[in-house]
Design a protein around this motif. Structure first.
Motif, PDB file in Angstrom:
ATOM      1  N   GLU A 224       0.835  -1.207   0.000  1.00 60.66           N
ATOM      2  CA  GLU A 224       0.000   0.000   0.000  1.00 60.66           C
ATOM      3  C   GLU A 224       0.867   1.252   0.000  1.00 60.66           C
ATOM      4  OE1 GLU A 224      -3.888  -1.776   2.397  1.00 60.66           O
ATOM      5  OE2 GLU A 224      -2.289  -0.713   3.479  1.00 60.66           O
ATOM      6  N   TRP A 225       1.911   1.246   0.810  1.00 60.15           N
ATOM      7  CA  TRP A 225       2.822   2.389   0.853  1.00 60.15           C
ATOM      8  C   TRP A 225       3.466   2.619  -0.514  1.00 60.15           C
ATOM      9  CZ3 TRP A 225       8.436   1.157   1.761  1.00 60.15           C
ATOM     10  CH2 TRP A 225       9.233   2.293   1.585  1.00 60.15           C
ATOM     11  N   LEU A 226       4.038   1.590  -1.084  1.00 66.30           N
ATOM     12  CA  LEU A 226       4.778   1.727  -2.336  1.00 66.30           C
ATOM     13  C   LEU A 226       3.875   2.044  -3.524  1.00 66.30           C
ATOM     14  CD1 LEU A 226       7.292  -1.232  -1.901  1.00 66.30           C
ATOM     15  CD2 LEU A 226       7.822   1.207  -1.793  1.00 66.30           C
ATOM     16  N   ARG A 227       2.677   1.478  -3.544  1.00 70.12           N
ATOM     17  CA  ARG A 227       1.821   1.603  -4.715  1.00 70.12           C
ATOM     18  C   ARG A 227       0.744   2.685  -4.599  1.00 70.12           C
ATOM     19  NH1 ARG A 227       2.483  -2.616  -8.205  1.00 70.12           N
ATOM     20  NH2 ARG A 227       3.685  -4.409  -7.436  1.00 70.12           N
ATOM     21  N   VAL A 228       0.372   3.042  -3.372  1.00 67.70           N
ATOM     22  CA  VAL A 228      -0.794   3.915  -3.218  1.00 67.70           C
ATOM     23  C   VAL A 228      -0.417   5.330  -2.771  1.00 67.70           C
ATOM     24  CG1 VAL A 228      -3.012   4.232  -2.041  1.00 67.70           C
ATOM     25  CG2 VAL A 228      -2.289   1.944  -2.744  1.00 67.70           C
ATOM     26  N   TYR A 229       0.439   5.478  -1.750  1.00 63.78           N
ATOM     27  CA  TYR A 229       0.616   6.828  -1.197  1.00 63.78           C
ATOM     28  C   TYR A 229       2.054   7.314  -1.093  1.00 63.78           C
ATOM     29  CZ  TYR A 229       1.450   4.424   3.320  1.00 63.78           C
ATOM     30  OH  TYR A 229       1.922   3.628   4.333  1.00 63.78           O
ATOM     31  N   ARG A 230       3.053   6.505  -1.429  1.00 62.82           N
ATOM     32  CA  ARG A 230       4.439   6.951  -1.240  1.00 62.82           C
ATOM     33  C   ARG A 230       4.735   8.240  -2.005  1.00 62.82           C
ATOM     34  NH1 ARG A 230       9.533   6.414  -3.786  1.00 62.82           N
ATOM     35  NH2 ARG A 230      11.245   6.563  -2.258  1.00 62.82           N
ATOM     36  N   ASP A 231       4.244   8.380  -3.207  1.00 63.41           N
ATOM     37  CA  ASP A 231       4.581   9.527  -4.045  1.00 63.41           C
ATOM     38  C   ASP A 231       3.746  10.766  -3.767  1.00 63.41           C
ATOM     39  OD1 ASP A 231       6.557   8.084  -5.352  1.00 63.41           O
ATOM     40  OD2 ASP A 231       5.169   7.333  -6.875  1.00 63.41           O
ATOM     41  N   SER A 232       2.791  10.679  -2.840  1.00 64.57           N
ATOM     42  CA  SER A 232       1.922  11.834  -2.601  1.00 64.57           C
ATOM     43  C   SER A 232       1.872  12.286  -1.143  1.00 64.57           C
ATOM     44  CB  SER A 232       0.497  11.538  -3.080  1.00 64.57           C
ATOM     45  OG  SER A 232      -0.008  10.360  -2.481  1.00 64.57           O
ATOM     46  N   PHE A 233       2.169  11.409  -0.193  1.00 71.90           N
ATOM     47  CA  PHE A 233       2.000  11.741   1.226  1.00 71.90           C
ATOM     48  C   PHE A 233       3.219  12.470   1.777  1.00 71.90           C
ATOM     49  CE2 PHE A 233       2.470  10.594   5.758  1.00 71.90           C
ATOM     50  CZ  PHE A 233       1.282  11.102   6.252  1.00 71.90           C
ATOM     51  N   GLY A 234       2.954  13.511   2.561  1.00 73.71           N
ATOM     52  CA  GLY A 234       3.997  14.222   3.291  1.00 73.71           C
ATOM     53  C   GLY A 234       3.604  14.385   4.744  1.00 73.71           C
ATOM     54  N   PHE A 235       4.552  14.820   5.573  1.00 67.89           N
ATOM     55  CA  PHE A 235       4.289  14.978   6.997  1.00 67.89           C
ATOM     56  C   PHE A 235       4.957  16.258   7.477  1.00 67.89           C
ATOM     57  CE2 PHE A 235       4.594  14.150  11.551  1.00 67.89           C
ATOM     58  CZ  PHE A 235       3.380  13.513  11.817  1.00 67.89           C
ATOM     59  N   VAL A 236       4.194  17.089   8.163  1.00 68.48           N
ATOM     60  CA  VAL A 236       4.721  18.353   8.675  1.00 68.48           C
ATOM     61  C   VAL A 236       4.547  18.415  10.190  1.00 68.48           C
ATOM     62  CG1 VAL A 236       2.524  19.576   8.293  1.00 68.48           C
ATOM     63  CG2 VAL A 236       4.675  20.873   8.438  1.00 68.48           C
ATOM     64  N   SER A 237       5.576  18.905  10.869  1.00 65.94           N
ATOM     65  CA  SER A 237       5.520  19.137  12.316  1.00 65.94           C
ATOM     66  C   SER A 237       5.664  20.632  12.554  1.00 65.94           C
ATOM     67  CB  SER A 237       6.641  18.380  13.034  1.00 65.94           C
ATOM     68  OG  SER A 237       6.569  17.000  12.755  1.00 65.94           O
ATOM     69  N   LEU A 238       4.794  21.190  13.384  1.00 67.58           N
ATOM     70  CA  LEU A 238       4.765  22.634  13.622  1.00 67.58           C
ATOM     71  C   LEU A 238       4.858  22.933  15.114  1.00 67.58           C
ATOM     72  CD1 LEU A 238       1.765  23.496  11.269  1.00 67.58           C
ATOM     73  CD2 LEU A 238       4.183  23.963  10.784  1.00 67.58           C
ATOM     74  N   VAL A 239       5.666  23.915  15.448  1.00 69.92           N
ATOM     75  CA  VAL A 239       5.647  24.493  16.793  1.00 69.92           C
ATOM     76  C   VAL A 239       4.855  25.787  16.690  1.00 69.92           C
ATOM     77  CG1 VAL A 239       7.003  25.370  18.730  1.00 69.92           C
ATOM     78  CG2 VAL A 239       7.884  23.468  17.339  1.00 69.92           C
ATOM     79  N   LEU A 240       3.798  25.886  17.485  1.00 73.63           N
ATOM     80  CA  LEU A 240       2.827  26.990  17.341  1.00 73.63           C
ATOM     81  C   LEU A 240       2.664  27.754  18.652  1.00 73.63           C
ATOM     82  CD1 LEU A 240       0.056  24.858  15.591  1.00 73.63           C
ATOM     83  CD2 LEU A 240       1.698  26.369  14.456  1.00 73.63           C
ATOM     84  N   ARG A 241       2.351  29.025  18.492  1.00 73.68           N
ATOM     85  CA  ARG A 241       1.910  29.850  19.612  1.00 73.68           C
ATOM     86  C   ARG A 241       0.592  30.491  19.261  1.00 73.68           C
ATOM     87  NH1 ARG A 241       6.660  33.603  21.922  1.00 73.68           N
ATOM     88  NH2 ARG A 241       5.005  33.940  23.444  1.00 73.68           N
ATOM     89  N   ARG A 242      -0.209  30.808  20.269  1.00 71.72           N
ATOM     90  CA  ARG A 242      -1.464  31.499  20.022  1.00 71.72           C
ATOM     91  C   ARG A 242      -1.168  32.901  19.511  1.00 71.72           C
ATOM     92  NH1 ARG A 242      -5.845  29.633  18.720  1.00 71.72           N
ATOM     93  NH2 ARG A 242      -6.958  31.419  19.581  1.00 71.72           N
ATOM     94  N   THR A 243      -1.816  33.267  18.413  1.00 71.92           N
ATOM     95  CA  THR A 243      -1.583  34.580  17.830  1.00 71.92           C
ATOM     96  C   THR A 243      -1.981  35.682  18.806  1.00 71.92           C
ATOM     97  OG1 THR A 243      -1.967  33.659  15.634  1.00 71.92           O
ATOM     98  CG2 THR A 243      -2.129  36.052  15.868  1.00 71.92           C
ATOM     99  N   ALA A 244      -3.084  35.476  19.539  1.00 68.38           N
ATOM    100  CA  ALA A 244      -3.559  36.490  20.490  1.00 68.38           C
ATOM    101  C   ALA A 244      -2.585  36.691  21.639  1.00 68.38           C
ATOM    102  CB  ALA A 244      -4.929  36.098  21.023  1.00 68.38           C
ATOM    103  N   ASP A 245      -1.716  35.676  21.926  1.00 65.84           N
ATOM    104  CA  ASP A 245      -0.784  35.821  23.021  1.00 65.84           C
ATOM    105  C   ASP A 245       0.436  36.662  22.633  1.00 65.84           C
ATOM    106  OD1 ASP A 245      -2.365  34.258  24.557  1.00 65.84           O
ATOM    107  OD2 ASP A 245      -1.265  32.402  24.240  1.00 65.84           O
TER     108      ASP A 245
END
Length: 245
Positions: A224-245
């Motif tokens: 499934e990984w090799l044939r279905v989603y390897r060429d399209s899936f990505g992963f992002v990690s974000l460090v966030l703060r509240r804009t209002a803060d």
């Protein structure tokens, strides 16, 4: 063998249950925990690997983890004892929606667990409930690097592209202060580790009545990984703060 047992075996050699290498994990924690004496919460902590690594390198840190899996929490406790950091770690066996605390947290973590909350924005809403003023959220989730096939969307979910994903986070009142997009090497290493480890377990335990099923599952997931989603899936990690803060 149920999903939790399969996942436990598959992640034996990749305890961070996301496509992130050790250096990427370290940098994300550095940006999420700039002082080193914060109070941190992991919603959906599993085996607690993020918390264990944070506690290992920050002797003034205090951490709490929440998960519905007793087995995963037991693993986290054993590993914390083995590292001598158990006194600074509190684990809660409950759903994230049930968890409450008398204090806020300087960092709220949820990496690779957004499906449990119904998506990225609901995960951020849950994290906000536990965030101390001026605190940060470290979140990781999928996105589409390229136009996915209908099969990929059905399998993994209706993600957006990276720019749209970040725009949605900003529109919900958050400001990214750091981020990391998993590299192709990290994405591939994660998949090879999971399905290779699962296959190895089956080959090492041929007499186990679950062996054939586990080997077939490993092969199916790898395909499934090799044939279905390897060429399209990505992963992002974000460090966030509240804009209002």
């Amino acid at each position: 063998m149920n999903h939790e047992q399969l996942s436990g075996i598959a992640h034996t050699h990749h305890p961070i249950k996301a496509p992130l290498g050790d250096e990427s994990v370290r940098h994300l924690l550095d940006h999420g925990l700039p002082r080193g004496d914060e109070r941190v919460l992991d919603l959906g902590c599993g085996g607690g690997e993020w918390l264990l690594r944070a506690l290992d390198t920050r002797p003034r840190l205090r951490a709490e983890g929440v998960d519905v899996s007793e087995d995963a929490l037991a693993l986290a406790r054993r590993n914390a004892c083995g590292r001598g950091i158990e006194e600074r770690l509190v684990l809660h066996h409950c759903g994230a929606e049930e968890f409450s605390s008398p204090h806020g947290f300087d960092l709220v973590l949820s990496v690779g667990a957004a499906h449990a909350f119904g998506g990225l924005l609901p995960t951020l809403a849950a994290a906000r409930e536990h965030l101390a003023p001026g605190g940060r959220v470290l979140i990781g989730d999928g996105f589409w690097e390229r136009e996915p096939s209908p099969e990929a969307v059905e399998m993994l979910g209706d993600f957006a592209d990276l720019a749209t994903t970040v725009d949605r986070v900003v529109a919900a009142g958050w400001t990214p202060v750091h981020g990391h997009v998993s590299t192709r090497a990290e994405l591939d290493a994660y998949e090879w580790a999971c399905w290779g480890t699962l296959a190895s377990w089956a080959l090492d335990n041929p007499a186990d009545p679950e062996s054939r099923q586990v080997l077939e599952t490993a092969g199916t997931r790898r395909s499934e990984w090799l044939r279905v989603y390897r060429d399209s899936f990505g992963f992002v990690s974000l460090v966030l703060r509240r804009t209002a803060d």
